[in-house]
Design a protein around this motif. Structure first.
Motif, PDB file in Angstrom:
ATOM      1  N   GLN A   1       0.857  -1.187   0.000  1.00  0.00           N
ATOM      2  CA  GLN A   1       0.000   0.000   0.000  1.00  0.00           C
ATOM      3  C   GLN A   1       0.890   1.233   0.000  1.00  0.00           C
ATOM      4  OE1 GLN A   1      -2.661   0.282   3.324  1.00  0.00           O
ATOM      5  NE2 GLN A   1      -4.298  -0.767   2.225  1.00  0.00           N
TER       6      GLN A   1
ATOM      7  N   PHE B   1     -15.076   5.069   4.241  1.00  0.00           N
ATOM      8  CA  PHE B   1     -13.980   4.485   5.023  1.00  0.00           C
ATOM      9  C   PHE B   1     -14.167   4.979   6.442  1.00  0.00           C
ATOM     10  CE2 PHE B   1     -12.208   5.281   0.735  1.00  0.00           C
ATOM     11  CZ  PHE B   1     -12.031   3.960   0.342  1.00  0.00           C
TER      12      PHE B   1
ATOM     13  N   GLY C   1      -8.655   5.168  -3.077  1.00  0.00           N
ATOM     14  CA  GLY C   1      -9.655   5.706  -2.155  1.00  0.00           C
ATOM     15  C   GLY C   1      -9.055   6.880  -1.406  1.00  0.00           C
TER      16      GLY C   1
HETATM   17  C1  2U9 Z   1      -5.013   8.127   8.845  1.00  0.00           C
HETATM   18  C2  2U9 Z   1      -6.176   8.731   8.414  1.00  0.00           C
HETATM   19  C3  2U9 Z   1      -6.703   8.401   7.199  1.00  0.00           C
HETATM   20  C4  2U9 Z   1      -5.996   6.375   4.297  1.00  0.00           C
HETATM   21  C5  2U9 Z   1      -6.960   6.007   3.242  1.00  0.00           C
HETATM   22  C6  2U9 Z   1      -7.950   4.808   1.678  1.00  0.00           C
HETATM   23  C7  2U9 Z   1      -8.795   5.862   1.736  1.00  0.00           C
HETATM   24  C8  2U9 Z   1      -8.123   3.665   0.778  1.00  0.00           C
HETATM   25  C9  2U9 Z   1      -7.215   1.499   0.128  1.00  0.00           C
HETATM   26  C10 2U9 Z   1      -7.315   1.575  -1.319  1.00  0.00           C
HETATM   27  C11 2U9 Z   1      -6.936   0.236  -1.877  1.00  0.00           C
HETATM   28  C12 2U9 Z   1      -5.911   0.840   0.364  1.00  0.00           C
HETATM   29  O1  2U9 Z   1      -4.574  -0.500  -1.351  1.00  0.00           O
HETATM   30  S1  2U9 Z   1      -5.829  -0.433  -0.791  1.00  0.00           S
HETATM   31  O2  2U9 Z   1      -6.336  -1.605  -0.178  1.00  0.00           O
HETATM   32  N1  2U9 Z   1      -7.183   2.721   0.869  1.00  0.00           N
HETATM   33  O3  2U9 Z   1      -9.049   3.596   0.020  1.00  0.00           O
HETATM   34  N2  2U9 Z   1      -6.912   4.890   2.539  1.00  0.00           N
HETATM   35  S2  2U9 Z   1      -8.240   6.935   2.870  1.00  0.00           S
HETATM   36  O4  2U9 Z   1      -6.637   7.132   5.210  1.00  0.00           O
HETATM   37  C13 2U9 Z   1      -6.066   7.436   6.405  1.00  0.00           C
HETATM   38  C14 2U9 Z   1      -4.947   6.855   6.829  1.00  0.00           C
HETATM   39  C15 2U9 Z   1      -4.405   7.209   8.060  1.00  0.00           C
HETATM   40  C16 2U9 Z   1      -4.441   8.464  10.182  1.00  0.00           C
END
Ligand code: 2U9
Length: 344
Positions: free
Chosen positions: A212, A252, A286
């Motif tokens: 990731q 999320f 995302g």
């Molecule tokens: C903190 C606050 C918010 C990280 C985020 C996503 C949306 C997301 C996935 C997409 C495909 C990961 O590779 S995947 O499985 N991630 O959609 N991640 S917002 O948000 C955060 C992180 C840390 C403290």
């Protein structure tokens, strides 16, 4: 007896000149000058000679022996020199020949994509943050607004080591830890690339271990339009300047509001093809505005500070970019697959 010695001398000299190598020559030496050789025989028979003859024949025998030895020495020098010349000729080193090519490896395609994404965000002023892959339940879930028994935990079936320790299911704990270190003062502007783990059955699109890259910006007056600008820049640099983006509402637990970002299909430019499943759009990542609960838990005043975050899977980005049809290719270490990425 003198004639016999004379004949032996001529015979020996003939054999010496016929010797083609040091081994032959040694054999001639042994056969003529050795203890059982004819000259020794002649010397042994000297007792039968008269007192006048004995010194004459003795001196002549010695003379014959010395001249045979001299011939042997001369021939030996010639043969030794020939052997050296032959060896030198055989071992000639042509320093003008080109060297043997050194086989070069190349970066793993996943490493190339991660590096490319890192460079892109570094150029926008982000820094890279890292954290442990063995995490506590608190940083992996609770600090991200996922309290125990929250239904959204089910989306991330996990490898637990103890009740409270697990292999991280996302790199978000790195962001939570980094925010904590800032002790409530912005700005925070990081990306966190790394490995994550989920209990999953491996197939063409799933892996129990994958990568990731998440990003986080926390400061005063950070808005959704800032998120949109950063992500649009990323999409254009990664997939082509004529890419369009669109944000769709999503959910999320750690962001509110949450969105998913699509890019216009780089293959058909929006007309519809197999890559975009005839929709003209490809889902890339995302994102969202950091949930006030997440900011507060990490020590930030959510009335003063806001932030945005995003997350993407480098495997998916690489699969799209290079037309790779099975996520397992990244981990199989098949050299035929890896060699195709020499120039990326
Ligand atoms: C903190 C606050 C918010 C990280 C985020 C996503 C949306 C997301 C996935 C997409 C495909 C990961 O590779 S995947 O499985 N991630 O959609 N991640 S917002 O948000 C955060 C992180 C840390 C403290």
């Amino acid at each position: 007896m003198k004639e016999r010695l004379e004949a032996l001398k001529l015979e020996a000299i003939g054999k010496i000149s016929e010797s083609h190598d040091l081994k032959d020559l040694q054999a001639v030496k042994v056969s003529y000058l050795g203890k059982k050789g004819p000259i020794t025989e002649v010397l042994k028979g000297m007792g039968k000679l008269s007192a006048e003859e004995r010194p004459v024949i003795g001196a002549y025998a010695n003379e014959v022996r010395d001249s045979i030895q001299l011939e042997i020495d001369k021939k030996q020098a010639i043969l030794e020199e020939a052997a050296i010349s032959e060896k030198l000729a055989k071992e000639t080193l042509d320093v003008t020949l080109p060297g043997r090519p050194v086989k070069h490896g190349n970066a793993h395609p996943l490493t190339s994509v991660v590096t490319e994404i890192e460079d892109l965000f570094l150029s926008m002023g982000f820094t890279i943050a890292e954290g442990p892959e063995v995490e506590t339940d608190y940083y992996n879930f609770e600090a991200l607004n996922l309290p125990k028994n929250h239904p959204a935990r089910d989306m991330q079936d996990s490898f637990f080591i103890t009740e409270d320790i697990l292999l991280r299911t996302q790199t978000s704990p790195v962001q939570a830890r980094t925010m904590e270190k800032h002790e409530g003062t912005g700005p925070v502007k990081i990306i966190s690339p790394g490995k994550v783990y989920r209990r999953d059955n491996d197939d063409a699109t799933h892996s129990h271990q994958f990568m990731q890259i998440e990003g986080l910006v926390v400061d005063r007056n950070v808005r959704l339009s800032d998120l949109k600008g950063v992500l649009e820049t990323f999409a254009k640099k990664m997939f082509g300047e004529d890419r369009k983006i669109r944000l769709r509402p999503s959910f999320f637990p750690f962001t509110e509001p949450s969105v998913e970002m699509d890019i216009s299909c780089f293959k058909c430019s929006g007309k519809g093809c197999s890559i975009c499943k005839q929709t003209g759009w490809i889902e890339i990542l995302g994102a969202g505005m950091v949930h006030p609960n997440v900011l507060e838990m990490a020590g930030f005043d959510s009335k003063e500070y806001t932030g945005f975050a995003f997350g993407m899977g480098p495997e998916r980005i690489a699969m799209l970019k290079y037309g790779i049809d099975d996520i397992r290719h990244f981990y199989a270490n098949d050299i035929r697959f890896l060699k195709q990425f020499k120039n990326v």
